[in-house]
Design a protein around this motif. Structure first.
Motif, PDB file in Angstrom:
ATOM      1  N   CYS A 169       4.281  -3.750   3.120  1.00 44.40           N
ATOM      2  CA  CYS A 169       3.291  -4.820   3.259  1.00 44.40           C
ATOM      3  C   CYS A 169       3.488  -5.814   2.119  1.00 44.40           C
ATOM      4  O   CYS A 169       4.386  -5.681   1.295  1.00 44.40           O
TER       5      CYS A 169
ATOM      6  N   ALA B 160       1.722  -1.808  -1.822  1.00 41.87           N
ATOM      7  CA  ALA B 160       2.204  -2.744  -0.809  1.00 41.87           C
ATOM      8  C   ALA B 160       3.659  -2.430  -0.459  1.00 41.87           C
ATOM      9  O   ALA B 160       4.030  -2.346   0.710  1.00 41.87           O
TER      10      ALA B 160
ATOM     11  N   SER C  16      -6.607   1.590  -0.381  1.00 43.35           N
ATOM     12  CA  SER C  16      -6.557   0.616   0.697  1.00 43.35           C
ATOM     13  C   SER C  16      -7.469   1.141   1.800  1.00 43.35           C
ATOM     14  O   SER C  16      -7.464   2.332   2.112  1.00 43.35           O
TER      15      SER C  16
ATOM     16  N   VAL D  43       0.676  -8.102  -0.662  1.00 43.70           N
ATOM     17  CA  VAL D  43      -0.709  -7.962  -1.132  1.00 43.70           C
ATOM     18  C   VAL D  43      -1.161  -9.246  -1.810  1.00 43.70           C
ATOM     19  O   VAL D  43      -0.359  -9.941  -2.459  1.00 43.70           O
TER      20      VAL D  43
ATOM     21  N   PHE E 125      -4.243  -6.564   1.865  1.00 43.20           N
ATOM     22  CA  PHE E 125      -2.824  -6.358   2.142  1.00 43.20           C
ATOM     23  C   PHE E 125      -2.396  -7.294   3.271  1.00 43.20           C
ATOM     24  O   PHE E 125      -3.174  -7.592   4.173  1.00 43.20           O
TER      25      PHE E 125
END
Lengths: 272, 801
Positions: free
Chosen positions: B338, B333, B371, B340, B397
């Motif tokens: 991102c 992440a 992912s 998660v 995510f």
């Protein structure tokens, strides 16, 4: 059968790991070969679509229990009938290293009377014990029955590497001599470990790398169409794979292992 | 445990709040130790401050996640921290950036595709393919359980290669043990005997590589008393990947898929265990930190991942190693900017009753995290199923840059990724004092045959054939230059692999390591390791070399350990830069110390492994070390100095010495370029670098590996003016030197090419199977049959006769 119609099945299960280089050998000969997971063959029931079957080297299902035993039972249980038909039609089956162990565990080798209910031989733990990777010499002992070595003259010495922990070919003690006579009588003996000059190893390590009975490295079934061997011909296919290729003035294009693949291709083109 | 510090939530599963808000300094440390999270007081206070602002306490899941992520093993705090002198003056901030990564940054070579970014470094190869390389350490687990520790070390580094979408094609291993005949009486309490560790580690490495069908092609085994209680296990893996199939682009909305083996209680706290000293209780306390290996599971995983890669169905991938799922989800992440969300009850478990924090930090083996875009999810799950692999979507995510974990509908962790990935900077004190050493003085022996035989059979020089034969080094059928060459199981300076069917280009793998020189000066030890790795690579025809650095050191909390680490790092920068060989990946393992009393501990000898990954344009031009033909000339390239400090020859007499081998980069670079050119021109029929045991050992190895004798004249050896003793000339371990065999008919061309170099003909290959060396005064100083030399070389560990 035309060469372009040949379709070799290189079967694999979890832990098979010599499939790619085995396929590469057929690729080099211009023959179609597919690496197929046994799950797929079971699902599609299409074993008989293939002209030849290879059990490659590796550690099938981790070789827990006994080398080759799990895959052998799986194959018998799931595609046993197709396998039987495959053999009866004299389509070639080759087992290399772990594949040889599988063929013995299935009962296809030595296969004196077809597929045996119980294994008639075994590939036992090496003596000296342990995994052993080295180049060895094997002498060709077959008089012409084995279709995988028709391009190899009898008595010729080939140089191929071994890599295994369970490769000591043994026959049941009580039938040892009888079975050995049968192997000779049926022309089932194919390769024996030997010195560079062809003299038998007589069990002497490391010329005989695993303590195999009678220095046996590879045998075929009575029909000569099912063949198993401990050494890896796919690792001795090109000249640059040899352990001392750098010592040659000119590198050989091919190694001795190629003869085995050439022989089976020739058999398929002539017979079918 | 004090109940005031741990507030159990009233739920149908285990979850505690850790009362850091009410804890004083002593209690903060108590928490760190009782939960086994290995955080320092500074770090615990940082945690307390962070959660004070949030107005709540962390959960056990959160504190464990922080402990894993901030461990030395995962975030390399020493390498990224401040290094100060004893007086507090700042020496360097972020050694990793200032010494290691700086080389690569400054060289800025176009063929370095991805360095220090991912699980492995990636360099360009050929026809749209790239090489991925990684070397890991697995020292602590191997000290407790050698078989499992070494096997999972191999499994882990193979997953690092899978973690950049590469297909693993070769493994390496470099191992260090205490003397195998170490006195049991002297063995510190809780320490396993070197012989037991040696057998277990070798079996573990062979087990994993052989079962997965990845050839183990290069390595070394080194012995030193300081490795008693501090076994060193370096596991390396090389892979190849189609460059355009590499993706690392996780987006919010992508699904987190956990695939492979089930999660269990094996391997809890592996990283915090690896970031502390070993004690006599480690066996009891840390047994659960060692994982269990299942290579067949990883073989299946590999097949599935390659299929997913080729169909471009994943958006990113990483392996689960240190810190387990907590680190894998967090890192994936974080590096894609991102957040998660993970639902821990979805993780497939080996056994019931695991609490959420255990699930999150377990280091059970053979697991990968991918992912995947939602539209590709079913296809990915189908591929895993076709290989009989369990794969589970465990989360998603997000765009919020938070790490959120849930268990049965309860939030069990909610951490800000910025906080998690910005731990307080560590501060280490460094002090290095030049040891007070002297050069030994002893009479020069008249005959050196006996010394040569002794050195050939010494554990660090002797043939490791009996070990190498238990590793499959031929599987995949691509091993062009093998670890055992020719009929006599001769040695190779490097391994050469031909990974692509449609190209003659090869990958050259070699290594360099000289722990003994570090006892004199870690700077020159590191310089020598860089030089050795490079010259091993060059010897067989390698070039365009990338380096990997692996440090095994003692506790960075002790100034002398950190002091020597700084010196080694400085040398890494100086010499990698000079040789124009960028670092592409590395790893450090610190805290290699065995506590033997309340205030006493035995640190490992600082051990820097340099792995070199080169290429050779045409593998058919590979040169091996065994002599080829009687009548050929033997040339020596490079200058011999009075540099026997840390040498095998001094060691034989119980001396360490002072004059450690140095590296003179201008001269060394000229030599290297000339060697490459000579090999490419086809003038060279064999080539071997000079290392432990110097000229004598190199010549003996070339002779008995090829089966022909060599006659040498020491008077012709290019050497420093003060070199007046035969034993010093023949056993000096000066760097950047090569022995080369050249046919008579190439003499003129070769000599013309070498004109600007230090190079001279020092002998000839002979039909008679003897090594004879004539000294500076013309008298014979070595005279031994090849059989006798080879027997000595193989006498220590065994090998085929």
């Amino acid at each position: 059968m035309k060469k372009e119609d040949i379709n070799v099945c290189i079967m694999r299960v979890a832990g098979t790991n010599c499939d790619a280089e085995t396929k590469r050998a057929f690729d080099d000969l211009g023959v179609k070969a597919e690496v197929v997971h046994s799950n797929e063959i079971v699902k599609k029931r299409n074993l008989l679509d293939y002209s030849a079957l290879i059990f490659p080297g590796g550690f099938s299902h981790g070789d827990y229990v006994r080398a080759g035993a799990i895959w052998a039972k799986e194959a018998l249980a799931k595609i046993g009938d197709d396998l039987k038909e495959f053999v009866e039609e004299e389509r070639p089956i080759l087992g290399i290293c772990n594949g040889f162990q599988v063929l013995v565990e299935i009962g296809l080798l030595p296969g004196f009377e077809g597929i045996a209910e119980y294994p008639e031989a075994a590939l036992a733990t090496n003596t000296p014990i342990g995994y052993h990777c080295s180049w060895v010499y094997v002498r060709h002992e077959n008089s012409g029955k084995c279709i995988f070595t028709r391009k190899v003259a009898k008595g010729k010495v080939l140089r191929i590497p071994v890599a295994h922990a369970e490769g000591r070919f043994v026959l049941p003690k009580e039938n040892e001599n009888r079975y050995l006579e049968k192997l000779y009588g049926n022309d089932q003996l194919v390769f024996r470990y030997c010195a560079e000059n062809g003299e038998p190893a007589n069990g002497q390590y490391p010329i005989n790398p695993n303590g195999a009975f009678h220095d046996i490295a590879g045998i075929c079934n009575p029909a000569g169409t099912v063949f198993g061997l401990m050494p890896h011909p796919e690792r001795s296919y090109y000249g640059w794979q040899l352990p001392d290729w750098t010592r040659r003035e000119r590198t050989l294009t091919y190694g001795d292992g190629r003869l085995i693949f050439e022989s089976v291709v020739e058999y398929l083109t002539k017979k079918f | 445990m004090t109940s005031r510090l741990y507030i159990k939530r009233n739920l149908d599963f285990e979850l505690s709040e850790i009362n850091v808000l009410d804890a004083d300094e002593k209690e903060l440390l108590q928490i760190s130790s009782e939960l086994g999270v290995g955080l320092s007081l500074k770090e615990m206070k940082h945690v307390k401050q962070h959660f004070s602002k949030k107005g709540r306490n962390p959960t056990d899941v959160e504190l464990q996640t922080i402990g894993q992520t901030w461990s030395e093993h995962c975030c390399h705090k020493t390498f990224k921290g401040d290094i100060v002198t004893a007086k507090g003056k700042l020496l360097v901030t972020n050694m990793f950036k200032e010494y290691i990564a700086k080389v690569t940054r400054e060289l800025n070579l176009p063929w370095c595709l991805s360095v220090f970014e991912d699980n492995a470094g990636i360099v360009d190869f050929e026809n749209g393919y790239a090489i991925a390389a990684k070397v890991e350490t697995h020292n602590h687990p191997s000290a407790i359980e050698p078989f499992g520790g070494a096997a999972t070390g191999t499994g882990g580094v193979i997953r690092d290669i899978l973690g950049v979408w590469a297909d693993p094609i070769a493994c390496t291993d470099v191992l260090c043990f205490g003397p195998l005949n170490y006195d049991y009486e002297k063995l510190p309490l809780g320490t396993k005997h070197p012989n037991y560790l040696f057998k277990g580690v070798v079996a573990g490495i062979g087990h994993y590589g052989n079962n997965m069908g990845i050839p183990t092609v290069n390595g070394a085994i080194y012995f030193d008393e300081s490795y008693v209680g501090n076994v060193v296990v370096y596991c390396g893996c090389i892979g190849v990947l189609p460059t355009n199939k590499f993706t690392r682009n996780t987006m919010p909305g992508d699904i987190a898929v956990l695939a492979g083996g089930r999660t269990g209680r094996d391997g809890i706290h592996g990283v915090t265990f690896a970031s502390a000293e070993l004690t006599k209780e480690s066996e009891e306390v840390s047994r659960s930190a060692v994982q269990i290996a299942n290579p067949i599971e990883e073989e299946k995983l590999k097949r599935a991942i390659i299929k997913i890669r080729d169909r471009k169905l994943g958006s990113a991938i990483t392996d689960l190693g240190g810190g387990g799922l907590s680190c894998a989800t967090g890192e994936m992440a974080h590096r894609s900017n991102c957040g998660v969300q993970v639902e821990l009850e979805k993780v497939a478990l080996k056994h019931l009753g695991m609490s959420p924090w255990e699930i999150y930090v377990s280091e059970s083996q053979e697991r990968m995290l991918l992912s995947v875009k939602e539209k590709n999810l079913q296809k990915v799950l189908d591929i895993f199923e076709s290989e009989d692999i369990e794969a589970t979507p465990v989360g998603k995510f997000t765009g919020n840059k938070m790490l959120q974990a849930y268990y049965r509908g309860q939030t069990v962790a909610e951490l800000d990724l910025h906080f998690l990935y910005n731990p307080p900077k560590a501060r280490r004190v460094a002090r290095w004092k030049k040891p007070n050493l002297i050069e030994p003085s002893f009479a020069e022996p008249n005959d050196l045959t006996h010394d040569l035989l002794k050195i050939l059979s010494s554990p660090n020089v002797a043939s490791k054939e009996s070990v190498i034969r238990t590793y499959d080094h031929e599987v995949k059928g691509n091993t062009v230059l093998k670890p055992l060459q020719g009929r006599y199981g001769g040695l190779s300076d490097a391994a050469v692999i031909k990974p692509l069917s449609n190209s003659w280009k090869g990958i050259v793998i070699s290594c360099g390591m000289n722990p003994n020189y570090g006892k004199i000066d870690p700077y020159w030890m590191a310089a020598s390791a860089v030089d050795e790795a490079i010259r091993n690579n060059i010897s067989v025809g390698g070039r365009r070399i990338a380096l990997l650095d692996n440090f095994t050191w003692g506790s960075p909390e002790k100034p002398d350990r950190t002091g020597s680490l700084v010196r080694a790092c400085q040398a890494c920068y100086d010499f990698a830069k000079a040789f124009e060989t960028p670092f592409i990946s590395g790893k450090d393992s610190l805290y290699n110390e065995l506590r033997i009393g309340p205030d006493a501990s035995n640190p490992v000898t600082p051990t820097l492994l340099i792995t070199a990954i080169g290429i050779i344009p045409d593998i058919r031009k590979t040169v091996s070390a065994d002599v080829k033909s009687p009548g050929n000339l033997i040339y020596m390239v490079g200058q011999t100095y009075h540099e026997l400090g840390g040498s095998e020859y001094y060691g034989l007499r119980g001396f360490l010495g002072k004059a450690v081998p140095k590296v003179r980069t201008a001269q060394a670079k000229r030599t290297i370029n000339a060697v490459v050119e000579a090999i490419d021109s086809g003038y060279v029929t064999s080539c071997h670098d000079l290392s432990e045991g110097g000229l004598a050992v190199a010549a003996a190895e070339m002779a008995f590996s090829g089966g022909y004798g060599i006659q040498l004249n020491l008077g012709s050896v290019p050497r420093a003016r003060n070199m007046k003793r035969n034993d010093y000339v023949i056993f000096s371990e000066s760097n950047s030197r090569f022995l080369m065999e050249v046919p008579e008919k190439r003499r003129e061309q070769f000599e013309a090419l070498m004109e600007r170099n230090v190079c001279s003909a020092v002998g000839r290959v002979e039909k008679n199977k003897r090594l004879s060396v004539f000294g500076l005064n013309g008298k014979r100083v070595v005279n031994a049959s090849l059989g006798r030399l080879r027997d000595a070389w193989k006498s220590t560990f065994g090998g085929q006769k």
